[in-house]
Design a protein around this motif. Sequence first.
Motif, short mmCIF file in Angstrom:
data_model
loop_
_atom_site.label_atom_id
_atom_site.label_comp_id
_atom_site.label_asym_id
_atom_site.label_seq_id
_atom_site.Cartn_x
_atom_site.Cartn_y
_atom_site.Cartn_z
N ALA A 192 0.82 -1.45 -0.13
CA ALA A 192 0.22 0.22 0.39
C ALA A 192 0.89 0.95 -0.04
O ALA A 192 0.29 1.67 -0.77
N GLU A 193 2.07 1.62 0.59
CA GLU A 193 2.42 2.68 1.02
C GLU A 193 3.11 2.40 -0.59
O GLU A 193 3.35 3.74 -1.09
N THR A 194 3.86 1.61 -0.59
CA THR A 194 4.06 1.54 -2.62
C THR A 194 4.06 2.33 -3.77
O THR A 194 3.97 3.17 -4.57
N CYS A 195 2.23 1.83 -3.87
CA CYS A 195 1.61 2.33 -4.73
C CYS A 195 1.47 3.54 -4.49
O CYS A 195 0.66 4.91 -5.20
N VAL A 196 1.31 4.44 -2.94
CA VAL A 196 0.33 5.72 -3.18
C VAL A 196 1.82 6.49 -3.14
O VAL A 196 2.88 7.87 -3.57
N THR A 197 3.19 6.32 -2.51
CA THR A 197 4.62 6.48 -2.44
C THR A 197 4.48 6.96 -4.17
O THR A 197 4.99 7.90 -4.71
N TRP B 154 1.50 14.40 -22.64
CA TRP B 154 0.30 13.11 -21.97
C TRP B 154 -0.77 13.85 -21.92
O TRP B 154 -0.95 14.08 -20.75
N SER B 155 -1.55 12.44 -22.44
CA SER B 155 -3.05 12.48 -20.75
C SER B 155 -2.49 11.42 -20.01
O SER B 155 -2.23 11.38 -19.86
N VAL B 156 -3.75 12.23 -18.93
CA VAL B 156 -4.08 11.51 -17.71
C VAL B 156 -3.81 10.11 -18.03
O VAL B 156 -3.57 9.63 -17.02
N LYS B 157 -4.73 9.71 -18.61
CA LYS B 157 -5.09 7.78 -18.43
C LYS B 157 -3.53 7.89 -18.93
O LYS B 157 -3.35 6.57 -18.62
N ARG B 158 -3.06 7.91 -19.70
CA ARG B 158 -1.44 7.15 -20.43
C ARG B 158 -0.75 7.83 -19.65
O ARG B 158 -0.12 6.86 -18.88
N SER B 159 -0.21 9.08 -18.54
CA SER B 159 1.02 8.80 -17.29
C SER B 159 -0.09 7.66 -16.73
O SER B 159 1.15 6.89 -15.74
N ALA B 160 -1.40 7.97 -16.12
CA ALA B 160 -1.95 6.84 -15.01
C ALA B 160 -1.32 5.48 -15.34
O ALA B 160 -0.72 4.51 -14.84
N LEU C 42 1.35 2.84 -12.95
CA LEU C 42 0.77 1.43 -12.23
C LEU C 42 0.57 0.72 -13.51
O LEU C 42 1.25 -0.79 -12.25
N ASN C 43 0.74 0.77 -14.45
CA ASN C 43 1.20 -0.97 -14.89
C ASN C 43 2.93 -1.21 -14.14
O ASN C 43 3.66 -2.71 -14.29
N ALA C 44 3.72 -0.58 -14.20
CA ALA C 44 5.52 -0.49 -13.73
C ALA C 44 5.37 -0.87 -12.45
O ALA C 44 6.12 -1.57 -11.77
N LEU C 45 4.32 -0.24 -11.81
CA LEU C 45 3.83 -0.41 -9.77
C LEU C 45 3.64 -2.01 -9.96
O LEU C 45 4.28 -2.70 -8.71
N LEU D 184 -1.65 -8.90 -7.77
CA LEU D 184 -1.66 -9.88 -7.71
C LEU D 184 -1.83 -10.67 -8.89
O LEU D 184 -1.54 -11.54 -8.96
N ASP D 185 -1.45 -9.82 -9.85
CA ASP D 185 -1.38 -10.52 -11.02
C ASP D 185 -0.49 -10.02 -11.41
O ASP D 185 -0.65 -8.86 -11.56
N ILE D 186 0.22 -10.42 -12.76
CA ILE D 186 1.36 -9.68 -13.72
C ILE D 186 0.65 -9.01 -14.94
O ILE D 186 1.28 -8.13 -14.74
N ASN D 187 -1.18 -9.22 -15.46
CA ASN D 187 -1.49 -8.54 -15.77
C ASN D 187 -2.41 -7.76 -14.83
O ASN D 187 -3.26 -8.23 -14.74
N LEU D 188 -2.33 -6.20 -15.12
CA LEU D 188 -2.96 -5.19 -14.25
C LEU D 188 -4.33 -5.10 -15.40
O LEU D 188 -4.44 -4.47 -16.22
N ASP D 189 -5.54 -5.03 -14.51
CA ASP D 189 -6.82 -4.70 -15.01
C ASP D 189 -7.29 -3.06 -14.33
O ASP D 189 -7.88 -4.03 -13.52
#
Length: 570
Positions: free
Chosen positions: A60-65, A78-84, A88-91, A165-170
């Motif tokens: 949780a801390e890693t996700c936020v920071t 970049w658009s917000v969607k592309r940036s986020a 998120l995929n890298a995290l 939870l999984d290598i592929n994030l949805d």
Amino acid sequence: MHFDGGLKLSIAQHSSAGQKSVNEDSLGIRVPDDEQLTTKGAVAVIADGVSAAEAGKEAAETCVTGFLSDYFSTPDSWSVKRSAQQVLNALNRWLYGQGQHYLQAEKGYVSTLSIAIFKSQTAHIFHVGDSRIYRLRDGFLEQLTRDHAMPIGRGQSYLTRAMGLDINLDVDYRAADVAVGDVFLLSTDGIHDVLSSAQMQAIISDNELDHAAQCLLDEALAAGSDDNVSCQLLRVDALPLEDAGDVYRKLTALPFPSPLSVGMVLDGLVIESEIHASPRSQLYQVYDASADRHYVMKTPSQNFNDDPAYIERFILESWIGRRINSEYVIDVVEPPKAPSCLYYLSDYCSGLTLGQWMLKNPKPATQAMLEVILPAAKGLQAMHRRDTFHQDVKPDNILVGDDGGVKIIDFGSCYVAGLAEIAVPIERDKVLGTAQYSAPEHVLGRRPSAKADQFSLAVIVFEMLTGQQPYQGRLQNCTTTAAFSRLEYVSACHYNPHVPLWLDAALSRALSISPELRYNDVSEFVYDLEHPNPEYMKNEFQPLLTRNPVRTWQGISLFLFVCLLWSLMR
């Protein structure tokens, strides 16, 4: 920038371990105080480390920071969607990789994550897990996210989706409109699993923001919550929607330059020659004696000195150019002195435009064509990586230098995804590319994409090899879907028999009227120009009747006609 500022938020957040000994929730808010508030927005993030996971707190801390740090490091074009999504995929990959040290991935670095990004007049929502985001408007609390959890009885459930939870994030994504007075609530399940929407709505409506956040925690614990309890509240106090007059005053802070002529000096820059003039702008070669350096100066046309849409686009040209870092795209540079009027400078490169080069080199060999097109394609790729589409790719906007270098020039028609998300109270200038090089979707007013630049580049390749425009030059006359659907591709081989069939097949695909039928990326197109595609090579060995039935029957008819003439002359 003329659309800086305006967004104002009041914020409050509280978190408590509650009945547990460890607080595995994490939360954070970042509201930039500079240009990033406009280009990237304000961000609120809340995460709930999965209790069953041994490293849930760390996840949780890693996700936020990690998100609050890395999101603001992405390009502001970049658009917000592309940036986020990139962040998120890298995290997620990092969390999943760390979780592999455990016997079961779900026992490792696993966390829920909910994010609200406020940019201009939109809240961009990203969500995975069972934390939640709500919006309170006009006394009604609406849940904007849905839980990714499966109930298993006795009030228990398990997460079907989560970070790590999984290598592929949805991740769920939605864009929600924002109004002044809206209050956004981000909460973990320790609160919303025990308090009803009506209870939370009453607490937020009846209390000052910080006190309301604390009350949500207290009421949840009093109602029997045995989990960590955390929430964030963000109230929209003002939006960046100035009136058109305010925007116009910002846009016209610098006056248009007076007409320039050779020998004049502007801000220490000597005007040496006029390179080009059009109804929309002028280009001059200028010299800076202090740095012993030549530049190209672009100035706006006096025809538009009272047109805010035109002025905005002109100002954004230099903003765009400074953010594209490629040896194949012309560099926009900072002027040696603070400008006294509206203009911008770019590097000076001696050479010819591709249009001029084509006049001197008609129907070049394939290798000569590639020496120009491959660098131009790399320049376009550099722009596309920045979520920027040129939208006016044509021979006059490609410079072939005396040293052999090739550069993309002119940002006057560019579409930037990150800027398109920022609302302004003026009707924006929509400059279409040059008709005979424009993709059909430009003319039809459809959503811009990199595939349109690919189409334009293919038009140039076709013209270089054949001396003709594709579709028999009828592209510029089409203005409707029906008109485009009636076009038929005529092979480049028809005009130049030296064009290989496999190369023509690559051109045909890139020149498809429908974007869906083109290559996924311009790099795939130029690869097929340089390397014969085995699928296209099959055509080389097909009978002429199969490859080109029209030409076959034309040849047969000519032969029969000659035979008939010969028989009549006997």
